[in-house]
Design a protein around this motif. Structure first.
Motif, PDB file in Angstrom:
ATOM      1  N   ILE A  98       0.887  -1.272   0.009  1.00  0.00           N
ATOM      2  CA  ILE A  98      -0.013  -0.021  -0.200  1.00  0.00           C
ATOM      3  C   ILE A  98       0.754   1.265  -0.059  1.00  0.00           C
ATOM      4  CG2 ILE A  98      -1.907   1.242   1.095  1.00  0.00           C
ATOM      5  CD1 ILE A  98      -2.846  -1.704   0.303  1.00  0.00           C
ATOM      6  N   GLY A 149      -6.348   1.774  -5.212  1.00  0.00           N
ATOM      7  CA  GLY A 149      -6.704   1.931  -3.788  1.00  0.00           C
ATOM      8  C   GLY A 149      -8.268   1.929  -3.444  1.00  0.00           C
ATOM      9  N   GLU A 166      -6.233  -3.601  -9.177  1.00  0.00           N
ATOM     10  CA  GLU A 166      -6.085  -3.474  -7.620  1.00  0.00           C
ATOM     11  C   GLU A 166      -5.491  -4.923  -7.381  1.00  0.00           C
ATOM     12  OE1 GLU A 166      -5.276  -0.722  -5.398  1.00  0.00           O
ATOM     13  OE2 GLU A 166      -4.850  -3.009  -4.477  1.00  0.00           O
ATOM     14  N   ASP A 181      -5.136  -5.626  -3.945  1.00  0.00           N
ATOM     15  CA  ASP A 181      -5.712  -5.885  -2.558  1.00  0.00           C
ATOM     16  C   ASP A 181      -7.276  -6.097  -2.651  1.00  0.00           C
ATOM     17  OD1 ASP A 181      -5.288  -5.214   0.539  1.00  0.00           O
ATOM     18  OD2 ASP A 181      -7.126  -4.588  -0.196  1.00  0.00           O
ATOM     19  N   ALA A 186      -0.938  -5.619 -11.886  1.00  0.00           N
ATOM     20  CA  ALA A 186      -0.982  -4.593 -12.913  1.00  0.00           C
ATOM     21  C   ALA A 186      -0.179  -5.386 -14.094  1.00  0.00           C
ATOM     22  CB  ALA A 186      -0.298  -3.280 -12.669  1.00  0.00           C
ATOM     23  N   PRO A 214       3.550   1.610  -5.836  1.00  0.00           N
ATOM     24  CA  PRO A 214       5.007   1.777  -5.398  1.00  0.00           C
ATOM     25  C   PRO A 214       6.151   1.156  -6.131  1.00  0.00           C
ATOM     26  CG  PRO A 214       3.782   0.271  -3.887  1.00  0.00           C
ATOM     27  CD  PRO A 214       3.015   0.492  -4.818  1.00  0.00           C
TER      28      PRO A 214
HETATM   29  C1  SAM Z   1      -0.041   4.322  -2.498  1.00  0.00           C
HETATM   30  S1  SAM Z   1      -1.502   3.148  -2.816  1.00  0.00           S
HETATM   31  C2  SAM Z   1      -2.304   4.662  -3.878  1.00  0.00           C
HETATM   32  C3  SAM Z   1      -3.583   4.260  -3.833  1.00  0.00           C
HETATM   33  C4  SAM Z   1      -4.595   5.598  -4.639  1.00  0.00           C
HETATM   34  N1  SAM Z   1      -4.047   5.443  -5.936  1.00  0.00           N
HETATM   35  C5  SAM Z   1      -4.075   6.817  -4.292  1.00  0.00           C
HETATM   36  O1  SAM Z   1      -3.714   7.612  -4.728  1.00  0.00           O
HETATM   37  O2  SAM Z   1      -4.537   7.252  -2.901  1.00  0.00           O
HETATM   38  C6  SAM Z   1      -0.861   2.042  -3.792  1.00  0.00           C
HETATM   39  C7  SAM Z   1      -1.932   0.732  -4.155  1.00  0.00           C
HETATM   40  O3  SAM Z   1      -1.346   0.215  -5.452  1.00  0.00           O
HETATM   41  C8  SAM Z   1      -1.636  -1.137  -5.037  1.00  0.00           C
HETATM   42  N2  SAM Z   1      -0.735  -2.178  -5.898  1.00  0.00           N
HETATM   43  C9  SAM Z   1       0.602  -2.106  -4.994  1.00  0.00           C
HETATM   44  N3  SAM Z   1       0.984  -3.096  -6.115  1.00  0.00           N
HETATM   45  C10 SAM Z   1       0.375  -3.401  -7.243  1.00  0.00           C
HETATM   46  C11 SAM Z   1       0.389  -4.058  -8.470  1.00  0.00           C
HETATM   47  N4  SAM Z   1       1.534  -4.671  -8.662  1.00  0.00           N
HETATM   48  N5  SAM Z   1      -0.701  -4.127  -9.212  1.00  0.00           N
HETATM   49  C12 SAM Z   1      -1.988  -3.644  -8.879  1.00  0.00           C
HETATM   50  N6  SAM Z   1      -1.922  -2.873  -7.276  1.00  0.00           N
HETATM   51  C13 SAM Z   1      -0.879  -2.687  -7.017  1.00  0.00           C
HETATM   52  C14 SAM Z   1      -1.726  -1.384  -3.327  1.00  0.00           C
HETATM   53  O4  SAM Z   1      -2.563  -2.421  -3.059  1.00  0.00           O
HETATM   54  C15 SAM Z   1      -2.436  -0.119  -3.238  1.00  0.00           C
HETATM   55  O5  SAM Z   1      -4.008   0.013  -3.312  1.00  0.00           O
END
Ligand code: SAM
Length: 206
Positions: free
Chosen positions: A16, A48, A70, A72, A96, A119
């Motif tokens: 996250i 997210g 996503e 999660d 992704a 991230p």
């Molecule tokens: C920093 S949060 C950003 C959430 C939202 N976009 C925001 O700006 O508030 C990162 C999100 O990316 C998701 N995530 C991390 N790696 C991922 C991946 N490889 N594929 C899809 N989602 C992923 C996490 O579960 C999390 O919900």
């Protein structure tokens, strides 16, 4: 909304990677970089709780599609609930990295925009480069990959893959973020229709 975000952060801090969603100002700035008149297919990595997705869906064309990737499951369920009445939005509870399979499954050849909140900095270099390359390959000519990140370390890896990059340091978010738009070159001599017509595989075109 923020309570869910914080709970999911406690459960999976590295995935996250933030304790609060993007600020309203950051969301607007990112959406301002999208030409919604032209965008027919938009993908978002890591929505997210959907703070960017809601703004994109609010601005996008009635015939556009938004694919949300996503990882999660709790966020994905919440996104399904939020967009239950919007047939343009598709929630994909998956990595992704599986974007190419998902596009093929839906008969979509290319995206106009890919937005990323994942991230990237914690990904191992081979995964990072492969995700960048597949993101470039999934974009239509003239399409853009837009990321917002605490550091701008991705630029050095993405610049050899994408033809153009523009970054800004955006202070109206906690923490401040680099917003970078990586562009894929437009087709030369493509006339007016190439960008708009390239979204669906040949078997899906009318
Ligand atoms: C920093 S949060 C950003 C959430 C939202 N976009 C925001 O700006 O508030 C990162 C999100 O990316 C998701 N995530 C991390 N790696 C991922 C991946 N490889 N594929 C899809 N989602 C992923 C996490 O579960 C999390 O919900």
């Amino acid at each position: 909304m923020s309570a869910l975000f914080f709970k999911r952060f406690l459960k999976r801090p590295f995935q996250i990677a933030s304790i609060v969603p993007s600020s309203r100002a950051l969301v607007e700035r990112v959406s301002d970089k999208i030409d919604f008149d032209r965008a027919r297919v938009i993908a978002e990595y890591g929505p997210g709780e959907g703070v960017h997705s809601r703004e994109i869906a609010r601005r996008m064309r009635r015939d556009a599609q938004l694919l949300l990737f996503e990882l999660d499951p709790a966020f994905s369920r919440d996104l399904e609930r939020q967009f239950a009445n919007d047939p343009r939005v598709h929630v994909i509870n998956d990595n992704a990295a599986h974007l190419p399979n998902e596009l093929a499954r839906r008969g979509i050849a290319q995206c106009d925009y890919i937005i990323s909140g994942i991230p990237f900095s914690i990904l191992k270099i081979d995964k990072k480069l492969s995700l960048l390359q597949q993101t470039h390959d999934a974009l239509a000519p003239g399409g853009s990959f837009i990321i917002y990140q605490v550091t701008n370390e991705l630029k050095q890896h993405a610049s050899p893959i994408f033809e153009e990059a523009d970054s800004e340091y955006f202070l109206q978010n906690i923490p401040p973020m680099f917003i970078t738009v990586f562009r894929k070159a437009a087709l030369k001599n493509n006339g007016n229709g190439a960008f708009a017509d390239s979204h669906y595989s040949s078997n899906q075109r009318a």
